[in-house]
Design a protein around this motif. Sequence first.
Motif, PDB file in Angstrom:
ATOM      1  N   ALA A   1       0.841  -1.196   0.000  1.00 47.81           N
ATOM      2  CA  ALA A   1       0.000   0.000   0.000  1.00 47.81           C
ATOM      3  C   ALA A   1       0.881   1.253   0.000  1.00 47.81           C
ATOM      4  O   ALA A   1       2.027   1.217   0.438  1.00 47.81           O
ATOM      5  N   ASP A   2       0.312   2.351  -0.453  1.00 46.38           N
ATOM      6  CA  ASP A   2       1.013   3.632  -0.423  1.00 46.38           C
ATOM      7  C   ASP A   2       1.171   4.113   1.019  1.00 46.38           C
ATOM      8  O   ASP A   2       0.331   3.831   1.876  1.00 46.38           O
ATOM      9  N   ASP A   3       2.244   4.866   1.282  1.00 42.40           N
ATOM     10  CA  ASP A   3       2.438   5.559   2.566  1.00 42.40           C
ATOM     11  C   ASP A   3       2.309   4.644   3.781  1.00 42.40           C
ATOM     12  O   ASP A   3       1.747   5.028   4.799  1.00 42.40           O
ATOM     13  N   ILE A   4       2.881   3.450   3.714  1.00 43.31           N
ATOM     14  CA  ILE A   4       2.692   2.493   4.806  1.00 43.31           C
ATOM     15  C   ILE A   4       3.860   2.467   5.803  1.00 43.31           C
ATOM     16  O   ILE A   4       3.680   2.132   6.960  1.00 43.31           O
ATOM     17  N   PHE A   5       5.062   2.853   5.380  1.00 45.57           N
ATOM     18  CA  PHE A   5       6.237   2.758   6.251  1.00 45.57           C
ATOM     19  C   PHE A   5       6.733   4.142   6.663  1.00 45.57           C
ATOM     20  O   PHE A   5       6.597   5.114   5.926  1.00 45.57           O
ATOM     21  N   ASP A   6       7.357   4.184   7.846  1.00 48.63           N
ATOM     22  CA  ASP A   6       8.026   5.408   8.297  1.00 48.63           C
ATOM     23  C   ASP A   6       9.414   5.519   7.667  1.00 48.63           C
ATOM     24  O   ASP A   6       9.936   6.622   7.510  1.00 48.63           O
ATOM     25  N   ARG A  31       7.075   5.595  -2.832  1.00 50.47           N
ATOM     26  CA  ARG A  31       5.639   5.334  -2.842  1.00 50.47           C
ATOM     27  C   ARG A  31       5.178   4.703  -1.533  1.00 50.47           C
ATOM     28  O   ARG A  31       4.117   5.030  -1.010  1.00 50.47           O
ATOM     29  N   VAL A  32       5.985   3.808  -0.968  1.00 56.88           N
ATOM     30  CA  VAL A  32       5.555   3.077   0.223  1.00 56.88           C
ATOM     31  C   VAL A  32       5.890   3.784   1.535  1.00 56.88           C
ATOM     32  O   VAL A  32       5.449   3.349   2.593  1.00 56.88           O
ATOM     33  N   VAL A  33       6.655   4.887   1.466  1.00 54.60           N
ATOM     34  CA  VAL A  33       7.044   5.627   2.678  1.00 54.60           C
ATOM     35  C   VAL A  33       6.124   6.833   2.853  1.00 54.60           C
ATOM     36  O   VAL A  33       5.851   7.563   1.906  1.00 54.60           O
ATOM     37  N   ARG A  34       5.688   7.029   4.088  1.00 50.66           N
ATOM     38  CA  ARG A  34       4.824   8.168   4.415  1.00 50.66           C
ATOM     39  C   ARG A  34       5.567   9.479   4.179  1.00 50.66           C
ATOM     40  O   ARG A  34       6.789   9.548   4.338  1.00 50.66           O
TER      41      ARG A  34
END
Length: 179
Positions: A1-6, A31-34
């Motif tokens: 998902a988008d924006d899932i990791f810090d 894409r995957v980092v907030r």
Amino acid sequence: ADDIFDAVWFANTSQYLTDEELNATLAELQRVVRPGGLVALKESDTSMIRVHPGPPGLILRWFDAVAAAGIGHWGNGPRGPSLPGRVRRSGLTDVWQRTTLIERSAPFDPVVRATWWGLFRYLTALAPELDVPAADQKFLAGISDREAFERFLDNPDCWLIEGNILTVGAVSRETPIPA
């Protein structure tokens, strides 16, 4: 998902990717980092690898010859120093970079011996096909089998150095999520 990791950690991998693959990877990591999160890339810098006693500049000349011959991924070995610019161009902000040198001297533990044998196994196998100086060829031929390499490491004057580069950037709120 988008924006899932810090934060994400990408280590010792960029050297195996083409430029296009690395660009796609940077986009995917963002894409995957907030927003406000970190993308961290750690890569060895093959231009810093030194072995003593051995011909000065041996490893850098080997990587240059491999790149010139177009053999495998090895032409991307010295990619570490270019990562900050690539990371900035990918849209990350607040980019910083740190280099760490790791120096080892004899006696070497079994893990160091196995790790460096892995590198030298590739160096010595490809060396006869490369355009490198005769002194480099002679040195590499002299340590081309495991027993000879172990004797080289047993030399009390043996010293090994490697450089690692950490590049970190932040995902900005303005960074669009790649399609």
